[in-house]
Design an enzyme around this catalytic site. Sequence first.
Site, mmCIF file in Angstrom:
data_model
loop_
_atom_site.group_PDB
_atom_site.id
_atom_site.type_symbol
_atom_site.label_atom_id
_atom_site.label_comp_id
_atom_site.label_asym_id
_atom_site.label_seq_id
_atom_site.Cartn_x
_atom_site.Cartn_y
_atom_site.Cartn_z
ATOM 1 N N ASP A 11 0.976 -1.222 -0.003
ATOM 2 C CA ASP A 11 -0.043 -0.192 -0.069
ATOM 3 C C ASP A 11 0.955 1.187 0.010
ATOM 4 O O ASP A 11 1.780 1.594 0.698
ATOM 5 C CB ASP A 11 -0.771 0.079 1.425
ATOM 6 C CG ASP A 11 -1.958 -1.049 1.155
ATOM 7 O OD1 ASP A 11 -2.288 -1.549 0.306
ATOM 8 O OD2 ASP A 11 -2.325 -1.549 2.293
ATOM 9 N N ASP A 130 -13.568 -3.496 -1.918
ATOM 10 C CA ASP A 130 -13.366 -3.327 -0.631
ATOM 11 C C ASP A 130 -14.622 -3.318 0.103
ATOM 12 O O ASP A 130 -15.783 -2.431 -0.118
ATOM 13 C CB ASP A 130 -12.974 -1.802 -0.559
ATOM 14 C CG ASP A 130 -11.542 -1.636 -0.841
ATOM 15 O OD1 ASP A 130 -10.734 -2.408 -0.996
ATOM 16 O OD2 ASP A 130 -11.241 -0.394 -1.458
#
Length: 259
Positions: A11, A130
């Site tokens: 990330d 998500d």
Amino acid sequence: MLAKRIIPCLDVTGGRVVKGVNFLELRDAGDPVEIAARYNAQGADELTFLDITATSDGRDLILPIIEAVASQVFIPLTVGGGVRTVADVRRLLNAGADKTSFNSAAIADPQVINDASQKYGSQCIVVAIDAKRRSPEEAATRGAGWDVYSHGGRKNTGLDAVEWATEMVRRGAGEILLTSMDRDGTKSGFDLALTRAVSDAVNVPVIASGGVGSLDDLADGIQTGGADAVLAASIFHYGEHTVGEAKARMAARGIPVRT
């Protein structure tokens, strides 16, 4: 049974690898090029690189960092974050990515998945989802399940995660990267019910993400969740475990892995 994949995830924001909890409280984990090279050396099956603030910040793709990472990595590289158009897919493939991951842009315009997969093939089009479990109040009116969030987990779209995954595959996604927002960074294990629900609903590989705290969590994602691949960050970034240790644990539990 095909070998199951272990995929470390980078990330990235501000040119650094970070890791948060429930998509918040970001902590620095290091330089993306150095970390990518380490995972390549450890025998990772693939690598996923997500620019986690590109969409929310309205920024363009960070091609120089992606090119630098790709130069160090000789395993399949998936890049996501700020991927909005078919032209972005071409730019990322040219920069060294093997697969591109759509998230918020697919929610805004689902047709982009049809167009991108028709032009470049579904094998290089990933859709990242998500998902967050509905609250008891929401479940009382809409039924139990998970909603899809966009913009780095900031916005509830109201879409059902299982239905959305099914639609994305129908439109040409070759893989689903499924993250449990409830479990992200908590080290409490995957949301196995979510993983299983999506894995059972689609006929393409599902990558389980969000919540790995132990090597057994990775194996559970495959054996209980039905995932084809497992993605983790925290347990690898901070040196708790290596990819090799993860493969050894999975093999010990009877899961085929690439050695």
